[in-house]
Design a protein around this motif. Structure first.
Motif, short mmCIF file in Angstrom:
data_model
loop_
_atom_site.label_atom_id
_atom_site.label_comp_id
_atom_site.label_asym_id
_atom_site.label_seq_id
_atom_site.Cartn_x
_atom_site.Cartn_y
_atom_site.Cartn_z
N THR A 1 8.29 -8.48 12.30
CA THR A 1 7.58 -7.28 12.86
C THR A 1 6.68 -6.59 12.40
OG1 THR A 1 9.48 -5.73 12.21
CG2 THR A 1 9.88 -7.18 14.19
N SER A 2 5.62 -5.83 12.94
CA SER A 2 4.85 -5.08 12.00
C SER A 2 5.24 -4.36 11.27
CB SER A 2 3.96 -4.31 13.14
OG SER A 2 3.25 -5.22 13.95
N LEU A 3 6.53 -3.40 11.66
CA LEU A 3 7.05 -2.58 10.56
C LEU A 3 7.68 -3.32 9.30
CD1 LEU A 3 7.64 0.43 9.88
CD2 LEU A 3 9.65 0.24 11.31
N GLU A 4 8.43 -4.33 9.46
CA GLU A 4 9.22 -4.82 8.70
C GLU A 4 8.12 -5.67 7.35
OE1 GLU A 4 11.68 -9.22 7.89
OE2 GLU A 4 11.71 -8.30 9.54
N ALA A 5 6.94 -6.10 8.21
CA ALA A 5 5.87 -6.47 7.25
C ALA A 5 5.42 -5.43 6.45
CB ALA A 5 4.70 -7.07 8.35
N LEU A 6 5.17 -4.33 6.89
CA LEU A 6 4.54 -3.36 6.05
C LEU A 6 5.56 -2.78 5.06
CD1 LEU A 6 2.35 -1.21 5.79
CD2 LEU A 6 3.48 0.31 7.48
N VAL A 7 6.83 -2.69 5.47
CA VAL A 7 7.99 -2.45 4.10
C VAL A 7 7.91 -3.56 3.31
CG1 VAL A 7 10.30 -2.18 3.87
CG2 VAL A 7 9.44 -1.05 6.05
N ARG A 8 7.86 -5.03 3.61
CA ARG A 8 7.78 -5.88 2.76
C ARG A 8 6.73 -5.91 1.78
NH1 ARG A 8 11.75 -9.58 2.95
NH2 ARG A 8 13.16 -9.75 4.77
N ILE A 9 5.65 -5.64 2.46
CA ILE A 9 4.19 -5.43 1.57
C ILE A 9 4.30 -4.61 0.40
CG2 ILE A 9 1.69 -5.12 1.56
CD1 ILE A 9 1.90 -6.30 4.61
N THR A 10 4.86 -3.44 0.82
CA THR A 10 4.78 -2.35 0.00
C THR A 10 5.87 -2.69 -1.38
OG1 THR A 10 6.60 -0.98 1.06
CG2 THR A 10 4.16 -0.56 1.39
N PHE A 11 6.97 -3.09 -1.14
CA PHE A 11 8.14 -3.56 -1.73
C PHE A 11 7.30 -4.60 -2.97
CE2 PHE A 11 11.15 -1.07 0.11
CZ PHE A 11 12.03 -0.79 -1.02
N GLN A 12 6.50 -5.59 -2.35
CA GLN A 12 6.25 -6.75 -3.18
C GLN A 12 5.03 -6.24 -4.15
OE1 GLN A 12 7.22 -9.59 -3.82
NE2 GLN A 12 5.45 -10.82 -4.91
N ILE A 13 4.01 -5.22 -3.51
CA ILE A 13 3.22 -4.70 -4.32
C ILE A 13 3.71 -4.00 -5.63
CG2 ILE A 13 1.28 -3.13 -4.52
CD1 ILE A 13 0.29 -3.85 -1.64
N ALA A 14 4.71 -3.19 -5.26
CA ALA A 14 5.47 -2.47 -6.21
C ALA A 14 6.10 -3.39 -7.27
CB ALA A 14 6.73 -1.44 -5.73
N ARG A 15 6.72 -4.33 -6.67
CA ARG A 15 7.48 -5.26 -7.65
C ARG A 15 6.28 -6.10 -8.96
NH1 ARG A 15 11.77 -9.90 -5.96
NH2 ARG A 15 12.25 -10.56 -7.93
N LEU A 16 5.32 -6.42 -8.03
CA LEU A 16 4.14 -7.07 -9.00
C LEU A 16 3.63 -6.05 -10.05
CD1 LEU A 16 2.19 -9.17 -6.38
CD2 LEU A 16 3.74 -10.22 -8.17
N SER A 17 3.59 -4.66 -9.56
CA SER A 17 3.14 -3.69 -10.40
C SER A 17 4.30 -3.63 -11.70
CB SER A 17 3.16 -2.40 -9.72
OG SER A 17 2.02 -2.38 -8.81
N VAL A 18 5.56 -3.57 -11.33
CA VAL A 18 6.37 -3.54 -12.45
C VAL A 18 6.27 -4.79 -13.18
CG1 VAL A 18 9.05 -3.75 -12.93
CG2 VAL A 18 8.06 -2.25 -11.02
N GLU A 19 6.30 -6.11 -12.80
CA GLU A 19 5.94 -7.14 -13.52
C GLU A 19 4.76 -7.23 -14.62
OE1 GLU A 19 6.50 -10.47 -10.65
OE2 GLU A 19 8.62 -9.84 -10.36
N GLY A 20 3.61 -6.74 -14.07
CA GLY A 20 2.56 -7.01 -15.17
C GLY A 20 1.59 -5.67 -14.93
N PRO A 21 0.68 -5.48 -16.06
CA PRO A 21 -0.12 -4.45 -15.98
C PRO A 21 -1.63 -4.25 -15.08
CG PRO A 21 -0.74 -5.90 -17.81
CD PRO A 21 0.40 -6.43 -17.13
N VAL A 22 -1.84 -5.45 -14.76
CA VAL A 22 -2.97 -5.34 -14.07
C VAL A 22 -3.15 -4.62 -12.61
CG1 VAL A 22 -4.67 -6.87 -12.43
CG2 VAL A 22 -3.50 -7.71 -14.63
N LEU A 23 -2.10 -4.70 -11.82
CA LEU A 23 -1.81 -3.87 -10.66
C LEU A 23 -1.76 -2.28 -10.99
CD1 LEU A 23 -0.05 -5.78 -7.94
CD2 LEU A 23 -2.66 -6.00 -8.54
N ARG A 24 -1.04 -1.98 -12.10
CA ARG A 24 -0.72 -0.73 -12.47
C ARG A 24 -2.25 -0.08 -12.69
NH1 ARG A 24 3.57 -3.07 -15.31
NH2 ARG A 24 2.65 -2.63 -17.15
#
Length: 215
Positions: free
Chosen positions: A81-104
């Motif tokens: 669903t649109s809302l589930e996709a939005l929630v998942r996208i934000t969590f995946q971006i946050a997770r990638l930001s934790v894992e490496g410095p480029v997104l931070r």
């Protein structure tokens, strides 16, 4: 090792080193000499790939943009669903930001007044467009109250998402990001989602937070 592959690896090493310093020290406080030392490459190797510091900043923001689009595309392909996709996208971006410095670093550059070169769009504009589209979809799918002001909500969501990460960088370890993101979504879901559908999304947020911690 083939010359092209070695060059690509050197470029990636330089970008990662620059991102780490930009994230920790800031763009203005980082010199090309600092990056050379941190990346453990020669000045010639750096200048072969990047003529100036702002070229490095642009490369990092390009990666941030490309990664955000790829994350969104991968999640949308799941048929959420649109809302589930939005929630998942934000969590995946946050997770990638934790894992490496480029997104931070990309976020810090975006909030630090570094100019975004065309045709690259400012990340906040990209995120605002994404949030608007997903929230409009969520209204149509009856996952949000029908009288939701989508424009105002999308702007608030992006500000909340960015602000949570910026404030957190100064106050606590980066690993706390998923927890803060979960708190953000719990607040927003309780205000936006009709009661009959609310439990599903609160459960989703808790699940994604736990997965982020486990990862």
């Amino acid at each position: 090792m083939p010359r092209q592959l070695r060059a690509e690896q050197t470029r990636a090493t330089i970008i990662t080193a620059a991102a780490d310093l930009f994230d920790r020290r800031g763009y203005e406080s980082t010199s090309l000499s600092d990056i050379v030392e941190h990346a453990q490459v020669t000045k010639g190797a750096l200048y072969f790939h990047f003529a100036a510091k702002d070229d490095l900043a642009h490369a990092i923001m390009e990666i941030q943009s490309r990664t955000s689009r790829q994350v969104a595309g991968d999640i949308e392909a799941r048929g959420c669903t649109s809302l589930e996709a939005l929630v998942r996208i934000t969590f995946q971006i946050a997770r990638l930001s934790v894992e490496g410095p480029v997104l931070r670093a990309g976020l810090r550059l975006a909030t630090g007044g570094v100019e975004v070169r065309e045709p690259l769009r400012h990340p906040f504009t990209e995120w605002l467009d994404l949030a608007t589209a997903k929230l409009l979809g969520a209204v149509k799918e009856s996952d949000l109250h029908p009288d939701t002001d989508v424009d105002a909500m999308a702007h608030s969501l992006v500000c909340f998402f960015v602000g949570t990460r910026v404030v957190g960088r100064h106050l606590e370890p980066v690993g706390r990001q998923p927890r803060r993101l979960a708190q953000m979504w719990h607040v927003m879901i309780r205000g936006l989602v009709p009661v009959p559908r609310r439990a599903r999304y609160l459960t989703l947020v808790s699940q994604l937070e736990q997965e982020s911690r486990a990862g």
